[in-house]
Enzyme design. Sequence first.
Site, PDB file in Angstrom:
ATOM      1  N   HIS A   1      34.544  19.325  21.639  1.00  0.00           N
ATOM      2  CA  HIS A   1      35.163  19.528  20.323  1.00  0.00           C
ATOM      3  C   HIS A   1      34.468  18.730  19.222  1.00  0.00           C
ATOM      4  CE1 HIS A   1      39.191  21.072  22.191  1.00  0.00           C
ATOM      5  NE2 HIS A   1      38.176  21.883  22.356  1.00  0.00           N
TER       6      HIS A   1
ATOM      7  N   HIS B   1      32.922  28.092  17.979  1.00  0.00           N
ATOM      8  CA  HIS B   1      32.514  29.358  17.347  1.00  0.00           C
ATOM      9  C   HIS B   1      33.519  29.850  16.312  1.00  0.00           C
ATOM     10  CE1 HIS B   1      29.408  29.525  20.404  1.00  0.00           C
ATOM     11  NE2 HIS B   1      28.880  30.594  19.816  1.00  0.00           N
TER      12      HIS B   1
ATOM     13  N   TRP C   1      25.918  17.530  15.015  1.00  0.00           N
ATOM     14  CA  TRP C   1      25.613  16.136  15.373  1.00  0.00           C
ATOM     15  C   TRP C   1      26.694  15.550  16.260  1.00  0.00           C
ATOM     16  CZ3 TRP C   1      20.841  15.463  14.374  1.00  0.00           C
ATOM     17  CH2 TRP C   1      20.260  15.969  13.206  1.00  0.00           C
TER      18      TRP C   1
ATOM     19  N   ASP D   1      28.767  13.080  16.064  1.00  0.00           N
ATOM     20  CA  ASP D   1      29.203  12.220  14.965  1.00  0.00           C
ATOM     21  C   ASP D   1      30.714  12.007  14.945  1.00  0.00           C
ATOM     22  OD1 ASP D   1      30.015  14.727  14.368  1.00  0.00           O
ATOM     23  OD2 ASP D   1      29.041  14.863  12.409  1.00  0.00           O
TER      24      ASP D   1
ATOM     25  N   HIS E   1      29.690   8.430  26.792  1.00  0.00           N
ATOM     26  CA  HIS E   1      29.356   9.705  27.415  1.00  0.00           C
ATOM     27  C   HIS E   1      28.036   9.617  28.187  1.00  0.00           C
ATOM     28  CE1 HIS E   1      29.443  14.056  27.935  1.00  0.00           C
ATOM     29  NE2 HIS E   1      28.133  13.992  27.803  1.00  0.00           N
TER      30      HIS E   1
ATOM     31  N   HIS F   1      35.962  25.129  32.608  1.00  0.00           N
ATOM     32  CA  HIS F   1      37.414  25.225  32.739  1.00  0.00           C
ATOM     33  C   HIS F   1      37.953  24.952  34.148  1.00  0.00           C
ATOM     34  CE1 HIS F   1      37.044  27.505  28.783  1.00  0.00           C
ATOM     35  NE2 HIS F   1      37.820  26.470  28.522  1.00  0.00           N
TER      36      HIS F   1
ATOM     37  N   ARG G   1      32.148  36.402  27.026  1.00  0.00           N
ATOM     38  CA  ARG G   1      31.504  35.754  25.877  1.00  0.00           C
ATOM     39  C   ARG G   1      30.003  35.612  26.075  1.00  0.00           C
ATOM     40  NH1 ARG G   1      34.810  36.941  22.728  1.00  0.00           N
ATOM     41  NH2 ARG G   1      36.703  35.760  22.348  1.00  0.00           N
TER      42      ARG G   1
ATOM     43  N   ARG H   1      27.327  37.247  23.610  1.00  0.00           N
ATOM     44  CA  ARG H   1      26.466  36.409  22.778  1.00  0.00           C
ATOM     45  C   ARG H   1      25.009  36.440  23.225  1.00  0.00           C
ATOM     46  NH1 ARG H   1      30.826  31.401  22.515  1.00  0.00           N
ATOM     47  NH2 ARG H   1      32.412  32.572  21.367  1.00  0.00           N
TER      48      ARG H   1
HETATM   49  C1  HEM Z   1      44.132  22.837  28.249  1.00  0.00           C
HETATM   50  C2  HEM Z   1      42.853  22.958  28.368  1.00  0.00           C
HETATM   51  C3  HEM Z   1      42.003  23.998  27.709  1.00  0.00           C
HETATM   52  C4  HEM Z   1      42.377  25.102  26.981  1.00  0.00           C
HETATM   53  C5  HEM Z   1      43.785  25.547  26.636  1.00  0.00           C
HETATM   54  C6  HEM Z   1      41.168  25.764  26.566  1.00  0.00           C
HETATM   55  C7  HEM Z   1      41.131  26.929  25.834  1.00  0.00           C
HETATM   56  C8  HEM Z   1      39.997  27.523  25.357  1.00  0.00           C
HETATM   57  C9  HEM Z   1      39.967  28.704  24.522  1.00  0.00           C
HETATM   58  C10 HEM Z   1      41.177  29.465  24.071  1.00  0.00           C
HETATM   59  C11 HEM Z   1      38.671  28.959  24.234  1.00  0.00           C
HETATM   60  C12 HEM Z   1      38.110  30.080  23.354  1.00  0.00           C
HETATM   61  C13 HEM Z   1      37.905  31.310  24.143  1.00  0.00           C
HETATM   62  C14 HEM Z   1      37.242  32.385  23.321  1.00  0.00           C
HETATM   63  O1  HEM Z   1      36.010  32.378  23.209  1.00  0.00           O
HETATM   64  O2  HEM Z   1      37.966  33.238  22.818  1.00  0.00           O
HETATM   65  C15 HEM Z   1      37.885  27.947  24.890  1.00  0.00           C
HETATM   66  C16 HEM Z   1      36.510  27.868  24.822  1.00  0.00           C
HETATM   67  C17 HEM Z   1      35.764  26.884  25.435  1.00  0.00           C
HETATM   68  N1  HEM Z   1      36.221  25.863  26.215  1.00  0.00           N
HETATM   69 FE1  HEM Z   1      38.137  25.499  26.666  1.00  0.00          FE
HETATM   70  N2  HEM Z   1      40.078  25.061  27.045  1.00  0.00           N
HETATM   71  C18 HEM Z   1      40.560  23.978  27.733  1.00  0.00           C
HETATM   72  C19 HEM Z   1      39.809  23.035  28.373  1.00  0.00           C
HETATM   73  C20 HEM Z   1      38.443  22.970  28.366  1.00  0.00           C
HETATM   74  C21 HEM Z   1      37.663  22.024  29.097  1.00  0.00           C
HETATM   75  C22 HEM Z   1      38.197  20.920  30.007  1.00  0.00           C
HETATM   76  C23 HEM Z   1      36.370  22.291  28.838  1.00  0.00           C
HETATM   77  C24 HEM Z   1      35.217  21.500  29.435  1.00  0.00           C
HETATM   78  C25 HEM Z   1      34.057  21.355  28.931  1.00  0.00           C
HETATM   79  C26 HEM Z   1      36.318  23.419  27.927  1.00  0.00           C
HETATM   80  C27 HEM Z   1      35.161  24.016  27.410  1.00  0.00           C
HETATM   81  C28 HEM Z   1      35.141  25.127  26.605  1.00  0.00           C
HETATM   82  C29 HEM Z   1      33.938  25.705  26.059  1.00  0.00           C
HETATM   83  C30 HEM Z   1      32.516  25.204  26.254  1.00  0.00           C
HETATM   84  C31 HEM Z   1      34.329  26.812  25.300  1.00  0.00           C
HETATM   85  C32 HEM Z   1      33.433  27.725  24.469  1.00  0.00           C
HETATM   86  C33 HEM Z   1      33.543  27.282  23.043  1.00  0.00           C
HETATM   87  C34 HEM Z   1      32.824  28.168  22.083  1.00  0.00           C
HETATM   88  O3  HEM Z   1      32.670  29.359  22.359  1.00  0.00           O
HETATM   89  O4  HEM Z   1      32.409  27.665  21.030  1.00  0.00           O
HETATM   90  N3  HEM Z   1      37.594  23.807  27.670  1.00  0.00           N
HETATM   91  N4  HEM Z   1      38.700  27.087  25.574  1.00  0.00           N
END
Ligand code: HEM
Length: 914
Positions: A134, A139, A192, A194, A292, A397, A481, A485
Amino acid sequence: MSVWVTWPALTKLGTLGVVSGLLVLAVERQALFENNLFDVENYAGYNANITCDARSQAARTEDGTCNILSNPAEGSVYRRFGRNVNPAVTQGETTTLLSPNPREVSNSLMARDEFKPAPSLNFIAAAWIQFMVHDWFDHGPNADADPIQFPLPPGDVLGSGSMSVKRTQPDPTRSSSDAGKPQTYRNHNTHWWDGSQLYGSSKETNDKVRSFVDGKLKVNANGTLPTELLSGKPVTGFNENWWVGLSMLHQLFTLEHNAIASKLKQKYPAQSDQWLYDRARLINSALMAKIHTVEWTPAVIANPITERAMYSNWWGLLGQGGPRDDFQAEVRMLQADLARSDSFVKRILGFDPNVAPGVGNSAIDHALTGIVGSTAPNNYGVPFTLTEEFVAVYRMHPLMRDNVQVYDIGSNQVARTIALQNTRDRDAENLLNDERPERLWYSFGITNPGSLTLNNYPNFLRNLSMPLVGDIDLAAIDVLRDRERGVPRYNEFRRQIGLNPITKFEDLTKDAATLAELKRLYNNDIEKIDTLVGQLAETVRPEGFAFGETAFQIFIMNASRRLMADRFYTKDYRPEVYTQEGIDWVEHTTMVDVLRRHNPQLQASLAGVENAFKPWGLNIPADYESWPGANKQENLWVNGALRTQYAADKLPALQPVNVGGLIGSILWNKVKVRSDVAPAGYEKPIHPHGVMAKVKFVAVPNNPYSGLFQGSDSGLLRLSVTGDPADRGFAPGLAWKAFVDGKPSENVSALYTLSGQGANHNFFANELSQYVVPEANDTLGTTILFSAVSLKPTLLLLNDLAEVTQAGAAVAKPKAPTQIYFVPRTELRNRFASTAHDFRTDLLTLNAGTKVYDVYATSMEIKSSIIPSISRNYAAQRRNSAVKIGEMELTSAFIASTFGDSGVFFKHQRNEDK
Ligand code: HEM
Ligand code: HEM
């Protein structure tokens, strides 16, 4: 030939292997930099509108502009994601977009049948990486128009019908110059590292989180973050996909920011709120980046080479202190070798030093000197962005659990289990307040996340209810996705990043059921395997890795690039920009320190924990012996005994003596090993079960004996029976460990007699002593077995206890008793039944403050005779001459635990070791 990279095999070569493995990594990273960075943004237009003011020279701007002064838009918010694969292969899928059906991939390859834990990590590690993600990228909200629709596969639990997934928000900045090029997407966070998840990626968000007093962020009086009225989520830099793990981390690092600001205010009282805020943000962001790099990453890829590689990303191998010291000598030898024209190392790494001078040198220099703080920023000629491929490998996930288990601090009994979906959004803050952060940190510290494998995708995320969006299947979305993409499918992805493609499904896994499913879904075509599926399916992983080499390849490049390209981690990582206090704060703070600072209740639980992301528990770090005795006691008690306490109704059955287990190595260990925990693989063939409590020895003042006999405040008392009383009668025994400041503890054990007290199950029926008369009818034959290590196998010496005080002072003229007697207190003697029953249930009722034994001692010489009546006579004389020297008083209740039964170790001092 295996398709997998062989560099981990170099670890087998010992230190040289580690160092050269590191260099291979550095060289590999450089090759990637040269071949795998692709920029797709037009900067000039944005730069025209950016003025880098005086403040931005020494501070991070809210939107990430002005980090690279010559190209100020670089890395800022809304700039496009770059690529790590050739843009020519990144055309988003159209005809193949739904093949195979993403929901079917989710149902058959992702769905978690049973939870598969990642045993070497704790749940903090899962929350942490989402917290980092985060900071790095997003996106943005998905587009409403023209959602992707596909049918639910036959037999789906959702019935028949279709599933609808919104498309990624298109890039609104496309211009005619982009015509014909693959689609692009914008990063809604700054690229960044940051801290933008805390501070936001715009001035507007930034202003919302600041208090505008003394450089601090807004926090409520009780330490919680202010919340949004409608959503109930905290006001912070980025609060999407919220759950309690994020509540914990955002609160923790907001408090850390304020602690940094306080420190700066104290040192620079005349400085403005803005100045203090800017410095605190720089410092806090760098601290998170360091945690990290040198803590989270080594925990996740716990391999000797990568651990060093991460240290060297931050400090280089040539810095001072810490774990680098061990490697200094080797690195210097290596440097000398590399300088030679016939360098041995370059030859084994495959360079020909004569033909290609300089190849790999800058990579090698990086490995040796570190990245942070040392050199000018370097983006390798390609403007810095995060990439779509980087996003793809962080789809982690499966790390998420389907529930949060809450424990009382120090315990291993689950006090409450909360379904993960009930820890989300508004519920997250409520839970944090109800349970208190310290209990949740402890609970996360001791539970495992899921492992990154197939069929381990959390069920709540496959059926996730999203405010305003409805229910979604995140596993299907993850797969979709990458296709949307234009992230290449798995095998092409590997080719593109310089890895060998797989040649058959069997390269991925040997599991027959998984193979069958993979072949069916992908129609026997390895080229069709989705990138995420392939990554999760890789079962050949470098030793210690939580994920496979495909993700790792992307990762080694981007992880270092984030540091190398950023002015604030390279040339401006210096006191003039950060302040000296700031640099010191970053360099000398660990995640454990941060947790402790804001959760003082975790002091004991964190004792000995070096890496906060590995399961907390008993750790005996290298400097353990130098600790104060009370801390050693607390570490063993909280992290050893309490953590492994048996549930009240689940005491393990008492075992008969394992005579065959009384082998030489065990016997020698018992009299030689100076350690509070048993050597690895040690088992207790006798006395395997009992109870243990914290204890103090309250000495009778001016008693004739020295050292610990003058008092011991911190000790452990274990009461056990030799074997199963149903087998050979009830034979009580006692072991006492007295902790010493800065020195090893001292121990003594005591028995009633070798064969015990027959049918009498009252633990306090008789006195125990460290000398017992040899028995002709010693049915166990222990006397004979023990003679292997001692000529006086029924005697333990007390000299060691007399030679040191609890403060660690050596006694000049030590005076030890020849024999001591642990005499049950009269009020306990008849308290418990003598009939057959489990003695542990009696002892578990005794609480802190209970005096259990009066201790008597004598100096009379121990003599024995082959005539039993004469021996008994001598014994009676000694006992009559003994005087009371103190009392054993419990400082905790007795508990039964795995640690008490097989972890804690009480050395015996034999007659030969005076
Ligand atoms: C309660 C836990 C979490 C929830 C509810 C959650 C939910 C989501 C949702 C709703 C998305 C967007 C899906 C879309 O493209 O429409 C997403 C993207 C993503 N999540 Fe999670 N997530 C969780 C935990 C995590 C964890 C632990 C990671 C570990 C690295 C992670 C990594 C990512 C990544 C890399 C994306 C893609 C972001 C992007 O497309 O910019 N998430 N997540
Ligand atoms: C030098 C000869 C001896 C040897 C080789 C020996 C060896 C052992 C071994 C292998 C164990 C089980 C493993 C463990 O607890 O770590 C043990 C436990 C024990 N021994 Fe000995 N022993 C000897 C003499 C004695 C004597 C003379 C006494 C007391 C009079 C004694 C009292 C105990 C007690 C009470 C335990 C249980 C300790 C506990 O609660 O953890 N031992 N011994």
